[in-house]
Design a protein around this motif. Structure first.
Motif, PDB file in Angstrom:
ATOM      1  N   TYR A 322       0.826  -1.215   0.000  1.00 47.16           N
ATOM      2  CA  TYR A 322       0.000   0.000   0.000  1.00 47.16           C
ATOM      3  C   TYR A 322       0.854   1.257   0.000  1.00 47.16           C
ATOM      4  CZ  TYR A 322      -3.766   3.158   1.522  1.00 47.16           C
ATOM      5  OH  TYR A 322      -4.687   4.165   1.623  1.00 47.16           O
ATOM      6  N   VAL A 323       1.866   1.287   0.852  1.00 45.82           N
ATOM      7  CA  VAL A 323       2.681   2.504   0.922  1.00 45.82           C
ATOM      8  C   VAL A 323       3.476   2.709  -0.362  1.00 45.82           C
ATOM      9  CG1 VAL A 323       2.829   2.489   3.433  1.00 45.82           C
ATOM     10  CG2 VAL A 323       4.644   1.411   2.110  1.00 45.82           C
ATOM     11  N   ARG A 324       3.892   1.608  -1.001  1.00 45.65           N
ATOM     12  CA  ARG A 324       4.574   1.767  -2.288  1.00 45.65           C
ATOM     13  C   ARG A 324       3.645   2.402  -3.320  1.00 45.65           C
ATOM     14  NH1 ARG A 324       4.985  -1.599  -7.165  1.00 45.65           N
ATOM     15  NH2 ARG A 324       6.867  -0.971  -8.293  1.00 45.65           N
ATOM     16  N   GLY A 325       2.400   1.939  -3.357  1.00 47.65           N
ATOM     17  CA  GLY A 325       1.448   2.526  -4.282  1.00 47.65           C
ATOM     18  C   GLY A 325       1.227   4.000  -4.022  1.00 47.65           C
ATOM     19  N   LEU A 326       1.056   4.366  -2.762  1.00 48.72           N
ATOM     20  CA  LEU A 326       0.849   5.780  -2.420  1.00 48.72           C
ATOM     21  C   LEU A 326       2.075   6.620  -2.768  1.00 48.72           C
ATOM     22  CD1 LEU A 326      -1.030   5.802   1.007  1.00 48.72           C
ATOM     23  CD2 LEU A 326      -1.937   6.352  -1.253  1.00 48.72           C
ATOM     24  N   TYR A 327       3.251   6.068  -2.545  1.00 46.94           N
ATOM     25  CA  TYR A 327       4.482   6.802  -2.845  1.00 46.94           C
ATOM     26  C   TYR A 327       4.496   7.220  -4.317  1.00 46.94           C
ATOM     27  CZ  TYR A 327       9.474   7.661  -3.632  1.00 46.94           C
ATOM     28  OH  TYR A 327      10.688   8.225  -3.988  1.00 46.94           O
ATOM     29  N   TRP A 328       4.294   6.275  -5.219  1.00 49.78           N
ATOM     30  CA  TRP A 328       4.364   6.585  -6.636  1.00 49.78           C
ATOM     31  C   TRP A 328       3.155   7.385  -7.102  1.00 49.78           C
ATOM     32  CZ3 TRP A 328       8.705   6.768  -8.913  1.00 49.78           C
ATOM     33  CH2 TRP A 328       9.740   5.897  -8.540  1.00 49.78           C
ATOM     34  N   GLN A 329       2.045   7.270  -6.392  1.00 50.53           N
ATOM     35  CA  GLN A 329       0.852   8.031  -6.741  1.00 50.53           C
ATOM     36  C   GLN A 329       1.038   9.513  -6.426  1.00 50.53           C
ATOM     37  OE1 GLN A 329      -1.578   6.260  -8.065  1.00 50.53           O
ATOM     38  NE2 GLN A 329      -3.298   7.675  -8.218  1.00 50.53           N
ATOM     39  N   ARG A 330       1.827   9.837  -5.387  1.00 53.96           N
ATOM     40  CA  ARG A 330       1.819  11.202  -4.881  1.00 53.96           C
ATOM     41  C   ARG A 330       3.149  11.941  -5.012  1.00 53.96           C
ATOM     42  NH1 ARG A 330       0.761  12.736  -0.077  1.00 53.96           N
ATOM     43  NH2 ARG A 330      -0.284  14.546  -0.966  1.00 53.96           N
ATOM     44  N   MET A 331       4.202  11.247  -5.418  1.00 52.02           N
ATOM     45  CA  MET A 331       5.485  11.944  -5.568  1.00 52.02           C
ATOM     46  C   MET A 331       5.467  12.837  -6.812  1.00 52.02           C
ATOM     47  SD  MET A 331       7.629  11.526  -3.145  1.00 52.02           S
ATOM     48  CE  MET A 331       9.289  11.808  -3.765  1.00 52.02           C
ATOM     49  N   PRO A 332       6.254  13.976  -6.770  1.00 55.72           N
ATOM     50  CA  PRO A 332       7.190  14.383  -5.713  1.00 55.72           C
ATOM     51  C   PRO A 332       6.573  15.266  -4.629  1.00 55.72           C
ATOM     52  CG  PRO A 332       7.451  15.818  -7.583  1.00 55.72           C
ATOM     53  CD  PRO A 332       6.398  14.819  -7.974  1.00 55.72           C
ATOM     54  N   GLU A 333       5.308  15.672  -4.808  1.00 59.23           N
ATOM     55  CA  GLU A 333       4.689  16.575  -3.836  1.00 59.23           C
ATOM     56  C   GLU A 333       4.648  15.968  -2.445  1.00 59.23           C
ATOM     57  OE1 GLU A 333       3.374  15.676  -6.696  1.00 59.23           O
ATOM     58  OE2 GLU A 333       3.379  17.531  -7.902  1.00 59.23           O
ATOM     59  N   HIS A 334       4.535  14.641  -2.380  1.00 59.29           N
ATOM     60  CA  HIS A 334       4.407  13.946  -1.099  1.00 59.29           C
ATOM     61  C   HIS A 334       5.554  14.302  -0.151  1.00 59.29           C
ATOM     62  CE1 HIS A 334       2.998  11.161   1.748  1.00 59.29           C
ATOM     63  NE2 HIS A 334       3.390  10.029   1.224  1.00 59.29           N
ATOM     64  N   ALA A 335       6.745  14.453  -0.671  1.00 61.26           N
ATOM     65  CA  ALA A 335       7.909  14.740   0.169  1.00 61.26           C
ATOM     66  C   ALA A 335       7.831  16.128   0.806  1.00 61.26           C
ATOM     67  CB  ALA A 335       9.187  14.620  -0.650  1.00 61.26           C
ATOM     68  N   ARG A 336       6.978  16.990   0.272  1.00 63.92           N
ATOM     69  CA  ARG A 336       6.862  18.356   0.794  1.00 63.92           C
ATOM     70  C   ARG A 336       5.610  18.551   1.639  1.00 63.92           C
ATOM     71  NH1 ARG A 336       8.766  19.127  -4.594  1.00 63.92           N
ATOM     72  NH2 ARG A 336       6.655  19.521  -5.372  1.00 63.92           N
ATOM     73  N   ASP A 337       4.847  17.495   1.865  1.00 55.48           N
ATOM     74  CA  ASP A 337       3.620  17.608   2.663  1.00 55.48           C
ATOM     75  C   ASP A 337       3.907  18.174   4.054  1.00 55.48           C
ATOM     76  OD1 ASP A 337       1.922  16.645   0.730  1.00 55.48           O
ATOM     77  OD2 ASP A 337       1.899  14.592   1.481  1.00 55.48           O
TER      78      ASP A 337
END
Length: 514
Positions: A322-337
């Motif tokens: 699940y976390v792998r899917g979310l990572y690729w779904q939301r990067m690169p913005e995810h790192a700046r959340d």
């Protein structure tokens, strides 16, 4: 040369799609150790050593098969990044085609795509899908379509059905329910872990690993952590032994005590009943299906109860995918959340363990000694304190990525940014994982050795975790006042005396250095 097969440091799988059709007479393998990958974040010595030792063992195994491996060993003085090293060797080797499994890190994937654009018309760069995982990225993207509030539990049930893991012939879950989490939250009590708590299987460093340990100690002497207790599996055979050891000796009790913590144990027992297989999984020395199937076989033999096996399978088949899917779904913005708009600096003691708070001192000491702490120490001690203090999420992420031997970004970032720090605003976890010091007291023996008291929220003996818990609710009361899973905690806040709350605010400001 026909194909140059690039093998990255976390792709040590002989059955990798890039290696599937390799021809020893026409093709070659390329691997490189890069100092920049160790200093991208200030990595724990054991994390660096694990990658380098596993890579060198994999290199030698390929050479024993008769394959040509172009391998660059570590040059601490080199300023070349990984892609720059590859590009330099491509000019010399001139293969017709470069084959590489898609990297697990957004930064590295972007760099490879950029290299492909620069080489267009000269050398083909072909990225192959990473088949190590049980949920392809395209499948996860399809599952996510139209979901405003994705939840791991829904994804997990889909994965159970799709892969026929812990399922009965009539399509219902083994044991009659999907999730046994309520059975897996026990603490040890005053007497601590059972006297027959087994040691984790360790692997005495061989000559190659000892050479790596010396190199890392010399080249990265100022980096955090110790190499004294290095005993991680660095080969496929060792990883399989570690899996067998876990299933035989710790899986039966894993479920019941997976959330428990206990101080004062030697390094080989400090992880209690946890598997410590995540590093081998993330290096691709083990596959998720074989790990799940090993646990399921123990259930069928009657060697482990359903609550233990289901809890373990959920971590692999559920959370990890699940976390792998979310990572690729939301990067690169995810790192700046940064949904909670927090900007406090990460305390220096995270790198040293030098703090009066015993829960943090013990968890950080374990981490610095071995490069490992189990998931409750990460979520409900080190992560909890950073969340309550209001640390900037990107700093928390950088620390976790640096300090743990099993940290690779696709799994670490969503767990830290989303689950631990709630910086994504509820995409990963529906509510912040917050608690007062009383939770830590209930689940461990840490508080018994601490000068602070979890019941005290003001004064010299006030537990910083408890102080910051109430301060967190106070600072974010408007956001969570009507939250279905948080409003009860906010109501409890409103019952506290106004003068006491003012003292809590003042004490919290001191803890944050304001």
């Amino acid at each position: 040369m026909r194909h140059l097969v690039v093998v990255l440091g976390d792709q040590l799988d002989r059955h990798s799609p890039a290696l599937a059709d390799i021809d020893a007479d026409k093709d070659a393998v390329w691997m490189a150790e890069c100092a920049a990958e160790a200093t991208h974040v200030w990595s724990h010595k054991a994390r660096i050593a694990l990658f380098l030792s596993a890579m060198r063992h994999f290199r030698d195994a390929l050479r024993d098969e008769g394959l040509t491996v172009h391998y660059t060993e570590l040059d601490p003085a080199s300023e070349f990044g990984l892609i720059a090293l590859l590009e330099q060797d491509l000019e010399r080797l001139q293969p017709r085609r470069v084959l590489v499994v898609e990297p697990g890190e957004w930064r590295l994937r972007e760099a490879l795509l950029d290299l492909r654009r620069r080489l267009e018309g000269r050398i083909e760069v072909a990225l192959r899908e990473d088949t190590h995982f049980l949920c392809p990225r395209a499948d996860f993207e399809h599952w996510m379509q139209g979901r405003r509030q994705p939840r791991m539990e829904h994804f997990y049930r889909r994965m159970r059905r799709e892969h026929d893991i812990l399922m009965q012939d009539d399509g219902t879950p083994v044991g009659g329910q999907w999730n046994f989490d309520h059975d897996n939250r026990s603490a040890f009590g005053r007497d601590g872990p059972p006297s027959d708590l087994p040691d984790h299987l360790g692997f005495e460093p061989d000559a190659l690993t000892r050479e790596v340990l010396t190199t890392v100690q010399d080249a990265f002497s100022r980096h955090p952590g110790s190499l004294e207790h290095f005993a991680w599996p660095v080969t496929r055979a060792q990883a399989l032994d570690a899996l067998e050891d876990f299933v035989a000796h710790r899986l039966p009790c894993f479920g019941r005590w997976q959330d428990a913590m206990w101080d004062g144990l030697p390094p080989r027992r400090g992880a209690l009943y946890h598997a410590r297989l995540s590093a081998a999984l993330n290096l691709k020395l083990l596959g998720p299906r074989e790990v799940c199937e090993a646990a399921c076989r123990a259930l069928k033999r009657g060697d482990a109860p359903i609550e233990a096996v289901e809890g373990f399978v959920r971590q692999i088949l559920g959370w990890r995918e699940y976390v792998r899917g979310l990572y690729w779904q939301r990067m690169p913005e995810h790192a700046r959340d940064n949904a909670l708009d927090t900007h406090v600096a990460l305390p220096d003691f995270y790198w040293t363990g030098d703090t009066d708070m015993h829960c943090l001192r013990a968890s950080l000491r374990d981490t610095l000694e071995t490069g490992y702490a189990h998931h409750i120490q990460r979520l409900m001690v080190t992560g909890l304190y950073a969340l309550l203090l209001g640390v900037e999420p990107s700093q928390v992420h950088a620390w976790y990525l640096a300090i743990y031997v099993d940290a690779v970004e696709w799994v670490e970032l969503p767990n830290v940014i989303g689950m631990s720090q709630w910086a994504d605003g509820g995409i990963m976890a529906s509510k912040p994982y917050i608690a007062s010091g009383k939770y830590i007291q209930r689940m461990s023996n840490y508080c018994a050795h601490c000068r602070f008291r979890p019941d005290d929220t003001t004064g010299p003996r006030a537990c910083p975790v408890s102080v910051l818990y109430w301060d967190f609710l106070d600072r974010h009361r408007e956001r969570f006042a009507e939250h279905p899973r948080m409003k009860l905690q906010v109501r409890n806040l409103q019952r506290r005396d106004a003068q006491e709350m003012q003292r809590i605010r003042e004490q919290a400001l001191t803890l944050r250095g304001e």
